[in-house]
Write a protein that holds these residues in place. Structure first.
Motif, PDB file in Angstrom:
ATOM      1  N   HIS A   4      42.245-109.001  63.869  1.00 23.09           N
ATOM      2  CA  HIS A   4      42.295-107.773  63.869  1.00 23.09           C
ATOM      3  C   HIS A   4      42.080-107.014  64.903  1.00 23.09           C
ATOM      4  N   ILE A   5      42.764-106.061  65.492  1.00 21.46           N
ATOM      5  CA  ILE A   5      41.949-105.495  66.518  1.00 21.46           C
ATOM      6  C   ILE A   5      41.395-103.954  65.905  1.00 21.46           C
ATOM      7  N   SER A   6      40.172-104.392  65.632  1.00 16.78           N
ATOM      8  CA  SER A   6      39.637-103.206  64.855  1.00 16.78           C
ATOM      9  C   SER A   6      39.371-101.861  65.653  1.00 16.78           C
ATOM     10  N   THR A   7      39.288-101.935  66.855  1.00 16.33           N
ATOM     11  CA  THR A   7      39.029-100.873  67.632  1.00 16.33           C
ATOM     12  C   THR A   7      40.448 -99.902  67.822  1.00 16.33           C
ATOM     13  N   ALA A   8      41.375-100.392  67.663  1.00 12.18           N
ATOM     14  CA  ALA A   8      42.707 -99.812  67.777  1.00 12.18           C
ATOM     15  C   ALA A   8      43.354 -99.118  66.646  1.00 12.18           C
ATOM     16  N   GLU A   9      42.253 -98.198  66.118  1.00 11.32           N
ATOM     17  CA  GLU A   9      42.856 -97.456  64.817  1.00 11.32           C
ATOM     18  C   GLU A   9      43.729 -96.596  65.438  1.00 11.32           C
ATOM     19  N   VAL A  10      44.958 -96.421  64.637  1.00 11.72           N
ATOM     20  CA  VAL A  10      46.163 -95.447  65.107  1.00 11.72           C
ATOM     21  C   VAL A  10      46.033 -94.466  64.036  1.00 11.72           C
ATOM     22  N   SER A  11      45.823 -93.286  64.552  1.00 11.80           N
ATOM     23  CA  SER A  11      46.074 -92.292  63.325  1.00 11.80           C
ATOM     24  C   SER A  11      47.540 -92.113  63.047  1.00 11.80           C
ATOM     25  N   SER A  12      47.531 -91.816  61.529  1.00 13.01           N
ATOM     26  CA  SER A  12      49.147 -91.663  60.971  1.00 13.01           C
ATOM     27  C   SER A  12      49.968 -90.984  61.887  1.00 13.01           C
ATOM     28  N   GLY A  29      46.363-104.788  58.998  1.00 12.30           N
ATOM     29  CA  GLY A  29      45.492-105.732  58.392  1.00 12.30           C
ATOM     30  C   GLY A  29      45.869-106.859  57.578  1.00 12.30           C
ATOM     31  N   ILE A  30      47.195-106.913  57.520  1.00 14.60           N
ATOM     32  CA  ILE A  30      47.734-108.234  56.585  1.00 14.60           C
ATOM     33  C   ILE A  30      47.742-109.593  57.548  1.00 14.60           C
ATOM     34  N   THR A  60      43.560-111.773  54.244  1.00 17.44           N
ATOM     35  CA  THR A  60      44.087-110.695  53.818  1.00 17.44           C
ATOM     36  C   THR A  60      45.647-111.019  53.593  1.00 17.44           C
ATOM     37  N   TRP A  61      46.156-110.976  52.363  1.00 11.01           N
ATOM     38  CA  TRP A  61      47.824-111.488  52.224  1.00 11.01           C
ATOM     39  C   TRP A  61      48.409-110.542  51.230  1.00 11.01           C
ATOM     40  N   ASP A 113      52.784-109.879  60.933  1.00 16.49           N
ATOM     41  CA  ASP A 113      52.859-110.575  62.021  1.00 16.49           C
ATOM     42  C   ASP A 113      53.327-111.941  61.719  1.00 16.49           C
ATOM     43  N   PHE A 114      52.671-112.510  60.528  1.00 17.75           N
ATOM     44  CA  PHE A 114      52.870-113.953  60.313  1.00 17.75           C
ATOM     45  C   PHE A 114      53.609-113.864  58.968  1.00 17.75           C
TER      46      PHE A 114
END
Ligand code: GDD
Ligand code: MN
Length: 411
Positions: A4-12, A29-30, A60-61, A113-114
């Motif tokens: 996860h790239i936790s810092t890269a929160e993107v607002s909706s 997050g999946i 997370t799946w 992504d996977f």
């Protein structure tokens, strides 16, 4: 395990640009999506879900069942689970059949992504999923195949006939894939979405062999990893790998070998036509040599037999998805005879004209065959099997094109 790239929160409100090449970036997050195609797997749904839950603990799946409206009500049971667990999703297709197309739609319905593709009948060993995901991420691979032929893998209790067919399929697949996969017939694999998206427009989507379809569509060398497992026996339900699946495989290989240049259905139609020639000659010699009929009578009878044989073979193979039955068989064979008789006339007429224009006889003959094949194919697909015609993309534009308007630039 997932990155996860936790810092890269993107607002909706921000729409992130489509990522290119950042294959390990997760946006929602999946870690892993598992696509399970199902047809009459009701008795396996509960068990596969609890096994996935166990083995994917810590990740997370989501799991996406793609069901083709199974008569046993698989979709209802999946819906029941989906209403209680948001990780479970259902794509319920109506009026469609096909393992490969189900897998493609399942992958497209997820955004992880996977994505793993796995049978829902418990024959694939779900416990290797975390290892497959690790391998794919650590080595930045395009695909990791769960294989019955690598170290640690086995065919399970396949019959020797099935093992032979599987090996034969492997050889052909390896030739069209241009890469070494020890189990190209596997229906168990994990894909990097970026790789899948590179090839999705080239996919043929028919039949059982989705892995061969994806890998052979790639324009660049594919980075493949393998994890061995033992194929288990089915406990509930039956295999759907049948004659149709084998024919679909033939279609896929023809499509890949011809690079999609010749429509696959036309290639199969022509192959059937070639067998018609053999039937014709066999019938002609039988009538003349054994039954001592005149050439004219024998030739007419052989033509009718060959055309009828071709009709039934095409109905069984080339148009297996639009198979005519009952009374429609009768009208079908009549329209097939009619179209092909005209095709034969066109063959002779054109070949003769080409010969008279000075072309060598074999070219004239070939031109006649090509013209009549294209004619027979087009007419019978239109009238005998009533294939829906592709709509023109820009109907509205076509209307305007009829009025010549001086415009700047092209068109
Ligand atoms: N949605 C959908 N539509 N699912 C289907 C269809 C279909 O038309 N046909 C089969 N499935 C599902 C089944 O319900 C099962 O979950 C999975 O696809 C595999 O089908 P099986 O019928 O069990 O296949 P198999 O066990 O004979 O063949 C297996 O081994 C082959 C290699 O020899 C599969 O793993 C194949 O993918 C594999 O190529
Ligand atoms: Mn199976």
């Amino acid at each position: 395990m997932g990155s996860h790239i936790s810092t890269a929160e993107v607002s909706s409100a921000d729409t992130p640009a489509p990522s290119s090449g950042e294959s390990t970036r997760q946006t929602h997050g999946i870690d892993l999506a598992v696509v399970l195609p199902t047809f009459n797997e009701r008795k396996n749904v509960g068990e596969i879900l609890s096994r996935l839950e166990n083995v994917l603990r810590g990740l997370t799946w989501e799991v996406i069942f793609v069901d083709d409206d199974s008569p046993d009500g698989t979709a209802d049971l999946v819906r029941y689970h989906a209403q209680r667990d948001p990780r479970v999703r259902l794509v319920h297709r109506v009026g469609r059949r096909g393992l490969a197309s189900a897998c493609i739609e399942g992958i497209m319905a997820s955004s992880s992504d996977f994505v793993a593709i796995m049978d829902a009948d418990l024959q694939h060993d779900e416990t290797i999923l975390p290892r497959m995901l690790d391998l794919l991420q650590i080595e930045s691979l395009d695909v990791v195949v769960g294989t019955r032929n690598a170290a640690g893998g086995s065919m399970g209790q396949f019959s020797s006939r099935r093992v032979f067919l599987s090996r034969l399929g492997e050889k052909i697949s390896q030739a069209v894939c241009h890469c070494k996969i020890s189990d190209p017939m596997s229906g168990f694999f994990l894909l990097n979405r970026a790789f899948f998206m590179e090839n999705v427009h080239e996919l043929q989507g028919g039949g059982f062999k989705i892995l061969v379809d994806v890998v052979s569509s790639s324009k660049r060398p594919v980075r493949v990893g393998e994890v061995g497992y033992s194929f288990r026996n089915r406990v509930h339900g039956d295999s759907k790998l049948d004659f149709n699946a084998a024919i679909e495989y033939l279609f896929l290989i023809i499509n890949k070998v011809t690079g999609g240049l010749v429509p696959t259905r036309f290639a199969v139609f022509s192959l059937v036509g070639a067998t018609g020639l053999i039937i014709h000659l066999a019938c002609l010699s039988l009538l003349m040599l054994v039954f001592h009929r005149t050439f004219l009578v024998s030739q007419i009878a052989a033509t009718i037999v060959a055309m009828t044989g071709n009709f039934f073979l095409n109905n069984l193979i080339t148009y297996r998805d639009r198979k005519l039955r009952g009374v429609r068989l009768f009208t079908g064979v009549l329209s097939f005879w009619l179209a092909c008789s005209f095709g034969a006339w066109a063959n002779v007429t054109f070949a003769r004209a080409i010969l008279l224009s000075g072309a060598p006889w074999f070219l004239a003959g070939l031109a006649g065959v090509v013209i009549s094949s294209v004619w027979n194919y087009s007419m019978t697909s239109l009238f005998t099997w009533q294939m829906p015609q592709r709509r023109r993309k820009h109907t509205a534009v076509t209307t305007f094109e009829a009025v010549p308007t001086p415009t700047k630039g092209s068109q």
